[in-house]
Motif scaffolding. Structure first.
Motif, PDB file in Angstrom:
ATOM      1  N   ALA A 127       0.820  -1.212   0.000  1.00  0.00           N
ATOM      2  CA  ALA A 127       0.000   0.000   0.000  1.00  0.00           C
ATOM      3  C   ALA A 127       0.854   1.263   0.000  1.00  0.00           C
ATOM      4  O   ALA A 127       0.482   2.271  -0.614  1.00  0.00           O
ATOM      5  N   ILE A 128       2.007   1.226   0.673  1.00  0.00           N
ATOM      6  CA  ILE A 128       2.848   2.426   0.782  1.00  0.00           C
ATOM      7  C   ILE A 128       3.922   2.480  -0.304  1.00  0.00           C
ATOM      8  O   ILE A 128       4.185   3.542  -0.875  1.00  0.00           O
ATOM      9  N   CYS A 129       4.522   1.346  -0.612  1.00  0.00           N
ATOM     10  CA  CYS A 129       5.645   1.335  -1.556  1.00  0.00           C
ATOM     11  C   CYS A 129       5.211   1.170  -3.015  1.00  0.00           C
ATOM     12  O   CYS A 129       5.917   1.621  -3.922  1.00  0.00           O
ATOM     13  N   SER A 130       4.078   0.522  -3.247  1.00  0.00           N
ATOM     14  CA  SER A 130       3.583   0.345  -4.627  1.00  0.00           C
ATOM     15  C   SER A 130       2.082   0.599  -4.684  1.00  0.00           C
ATOM     16  O   SER A 130       1.302  -0.302  -5.035  1.00  0.00           O
ATOM     17  N   PRO A 131       1.654   1.806  -4.331  1.00  0.00           N
ATOM     18  CA  PRO A 131       0.199   2.064  -4.251  1.00  0.00           C
ATOM     19  C   PRO A 131      -0.523   1.905  -5.576  1.00  0.00           C
ATOM     20  O   PRO A 131      -1.693   1.496  -5.594  1.00  0.00           O
ATOM     21  N   ILE A 223       9.317   0.027   4.134  1.00  0.00           N
ATOM     22  CA  ILE A 223       8.320   1.084   4.300  1.00  0.00           C
ATOM     23  C   ILE A 223       8.989   2.377   4.766  1.00  0.00           C
ATOM     24  O   ILE A 223       8.730   3.462   4.225  1.00  0.00           O
ATOM     25  N   ILE A 224       9.856   2.262   5.767  1.00  0.00           N
ATOM     26  CA  ILE A 224      10.532   3.454   6.289  1.00  0.00           C
ATOM     27  C   ILE A 224      11.411   4.090   5.202  1.00  0.00           C
ATOM     28  O   ILE A 224      11.450   5.322   5.057  1.00  0.00           O
ATOM     29  N   ARG A 225      12.099   3.253   4.437  1.00  0.00           N
ATOM     30  CA  ARG A 225      12.940   3.783   3.353  1.00  0.00           C
ATOM     31  C   ARG A 225      12.083   4.533   2.336  1.00  0.00           C
ATOM     32  O   ARG A 225      12.456   5.621   1.870  1.00  0.00           O
ATOM     33  N   ALA A 226      10.920   3.972   1.994  1.00  0.00           N
ATOM     34  CA  ALA A 226      10.033   4.630   1.024  1.00  0.00           C
ATOM     35  C   ALA A 226       9.475   5.935   1.584  1.00  0.00           C
ATOM     36  O   ALA A 226       9.363   6.940   0.871  1.00  0.00           O
ATOM     37  N   VAL A 227       9.135   5.941   2.879  1.00  0.00           N
ATOM     38  CA  VAL A 227       8.573   7.139   3.496  1.00  0.00           C
ATOM     39  C   VAL A 227       9.614   8.259   3.546  1.00  0.00           C
ATOM     40  O   VAL A 227       9.298   9.440   3.321  1.00  0.00           O
ATOM     41  N   LEU A 228      10.867   7.899   3.854  1.00  0.00           N
ATOM     42  CA  LEU A 228      11.920   8.910   3.948  1.00  0.00           C
ATOM     43  C   LEU A 228      12.212   9.579   2.605  1.00  0.00           C
ATOM     44  O   LEU A 228      12.772  10.679   2.567  1.00  0.00           O
ATOM     45  N   ARG A 229      11.847   8.919   1.539  1.00  0.00           N
ATOM     46  CA  ARG A 229      12.049   9.515   0.215  1.00  0.00           C
ATOM     47  C   ARG A 229      10.973  10.530  -0.138  1.00  0.00           C
ATOM     48  O   ARG A 229      11.101  11.267  -1.113  1.00  0.00           O
ATOM     49  N   ILE A 230       9.901  10.541   0.643  1.00  0.00           N
ATOM     50  CA  ILE A 230       8.820  11.502   0.395  1.00  0.00           C
ATOM     51  C   ILE A 230       9.211  12.840   1.013  1.00  0.00           C
ATOM     52  O   ILE A 230       9.617  12.914   2.180  1.00  0.00           O
ATOM     53  N   GLN A 237       3.493  11.582   7.710  1.00  0.00           N
ATOM     54  CA  GLN A 237       2.582  11.249   8.804  1.00  0.00           C
ATOM     55  C   GLN A 237       1.426  10.372   8.328  1.00  0.00           C
ATOM     56  O   GLN A 237       1.030   9.426   9.005  1.00  0.00           O
ATOM     57  N   LYS A 238       0.894  10.690   7.151  1.00  0.00           N
ATOM     58  CA  LYS A 238      -0.223   9.909   6.625  1.00  0.00           C
ATOM     59  C   LYS A 238       0.204   8.476   6.323  1.00  0.00           C
ATOM     60  O   LYS A 238      -0.523   7.524   6.627  1.00  0.00           O
ATOM     61  N   ALA A 239       1.406   8.309   5.734  1.00  0.00           N
ATOM     62  CA  ALA A 239       1.891   6.966   5.397  1.00  0.00           C
ATOM     63  C   ALA A 239       2.143   6.144   6.652  1.00  0.00           C
ATOM     64  O   ALA A 239       1.747   4.973   6.738  1.00  0.00           O
ATOM     65  N   LEU A 240       2.792   6.761   7.639  1.00  0.00           N
ATOM     66  CA  LEU A 240       3.108   6.026   8.865  1.00  0.00           C
ATOM     67  C   LEU A 240       1.872   5.748   9.711  1.00  0.00           C
ATOM     68  O   LEU A 240       1.810   4.737  10.413  1.00  0.00           O
ATOM     69  N   SER A 241       0.870   6.648   9.642  1.00  0.00           N
ATOM     70  CA  SER A 241      -0.348   6.440  10.432  1.00  0.00           C
ATOM     71  C   SER A 241      -1.104   5.193   9.991  1.00  0.00           C
ATOM     72  O   SER A 241      -1.820   4.581  10.785  1.00  0.00           O
ATOM     73  N   THR A 242      -0.943   4.818   8.705  1.00  0.00           N
ATOM     74  CA  THR A 242      -1.615   3.609   8.223  1.00  0.00           C
ATOM     75  C   THR A 242      -1.017   2.345   8.837  1.00  0.00           C
ATOM     76  O   THR A 242      -1.641   1.285   8.799  1.00  0.00           O
ATOM     77  N   CYS A 243       0.189   2.458   9.401  1.00  0.00           N
ATOM     78  CA  CYS A 243       0.859   1.300  10.010  1.00  0.00           C
ATOM     79  C   CYS A 243       0.668   1.246  11.519  1.00  0.00           C
ATOM     80  O   CYS A 243       1.032   0.248  12.147  1.00  0.00           O
ATOM     81  N   THR A 244       0.112   2.319  12.097  1.00  0.00           N
ATOM     82  CA  THR A 244       0.016   2.404  13.554  1.00  0.00           C
ATOM     83  C   THR A 244      -0.761   1.243  14.162  1.00  0.00           C
ATOM     84  O   THR A 244      -0.313   0.618  15.133  1.00  0.00           O
TER      85      THR A 244
END
Length: 323
Positions: A127-131, A223-230, A237-244
């Protein structure tokens, strides 16, 4: 059938003692025990009902959530009713076949629970890396196949446990200091050499859970690597909140399970009631809290549950007619 021949010639039951040292408090312990079980059962049943009724919720994420709910209902129901019979009525006896059957469902359910958590981590990764490819990678049919693979894996890994134990002679002392038939608690009642059982149970637990935790860790590293590229902080915050919610569920599942495994094999100096209470927490709190965690963190699910809750309340009020 030859595997279970000893149960026919030796019908003596096992005796589950409940929580050693706290026998006088069994009735009081049963109050939160039963309450947590019923709330967890109701929460998971509501989840299954809402996802089943709402076409818009028939997505991979919600199907995985339903698998998690079904697994938790199955494992907690394998444990709690018998424990309540001990607490309320002092019905402590359980046949050998019944004990081995309960053991199988409890441990197979635990492995299935872990398999679903791995699938949920993969779901978050896609969902986060290949939406853009999410629907093509994770279709409902593919999620069903992942669930079937997890179920087959659980059965294949756990089935040897009761089969190995069924070949052992059991001693005259058949008291099991527990509320349910935990593998090592039953094995210690054997008069034979349980080295194979001990090693198989330990290797299975650490190999399977270790492999699952490795897959989950890899998923979250990606996931963290993909988020850090944003570049956008809001997108972070939106990407990480989906994993909470998934992270919370894992924290409620793995630490108590691993703690129980370590404690039973290496915690001889720890009071038995501490181990047994911690082992029961593993089957009570995840079913109780998981529907709440996902309901709080998922707006779409929260709205659908609220819709059906209001509908039932209004329907009940309309059916009520004063005399």
């Amino acid at each position: 059938m030859a595997v279970f021949n000893f149960t026919i010639s030796d019908p003596s039951p096992f005796i589950l003692t409940g929580i050693p040292g706290l026998e006088t408090a069994h009735v009081w312990i049963s109050i939160p025990y039963c309450t947590f079980y019923l709330i967890g059962l109701m929460g998971n049943c509501i989840l299954l009902f809402v996802v089943g009724k709402e076409q818009t919720l028939r997505k991979p994420m919600y199907l995985l959530l339903c698998m998690l709910g079904l697994t938790e209902i199955g494992t907690s129901t394998s444990v709690v009713p018998k424990a309540l019979c001990i607490f309320w009525f002092n019905w402590r006896g359980i046949t050998v076949v019944g004990c081995l059957t309960q053991m199988f469902f409890i441990h197979a359910g635990s492995l299935m629970h872990s398999a679903v958590l791995v699938a949920m981590a993969f779901d978050r990764y896609v969902a986060i890396c290949s939406p853009l490819r999410y629907t093509s990678i994770l279709s409902n049919a593919r999620v069903a196949k992942l669930g079937l693979v997890g179920l087959i894996r659980s059965v294949l890994f756990i089935l040897p446990l009761p089969l190995l134990l069924s070949r052992h002679p059991f001693c005259a002392n058949r008291f099991i200091p527990h509320t349910y038939c935990e593998h090592m608690a039953v094995a210690k009642n054997s008069c034979g050499d349980i080295t194979v059982n001990r090693m198989y149970g330990l290797v299975t637990a650490f190999a399977v859970m270790g492999l699952d935790l490795t897959f989950i860790a890899i998923s979250y590293c990606l996931i963290i690597r993909a988020v850090l590229r944003i570049s956008s902080r809001k997108a972070h915050q939106k990407a990480l909140s989906t994993c909470t919610a998934h992270v919370c569920v894992m924290l409620m599942a793995y630490p108590p399970g691993l703690f129980s495994i370590f404690l039973y094999r290496f915690g001889q100096d720890i009071a038995p009631h501490i181990h047994i209470i911690s082992a029961n927490v593993y089957f009570l709190f995840p079913p109780l809290l998981n529907p709440i965690v996902y309901g709080v963190n998922n707006k779409e699910l929260r709205e659908k549950v609220g819709k059906y809750t209001r509908r039932m309340c209004f329907s009940g009020a309309a059916d009520f007619k004063p005399v």
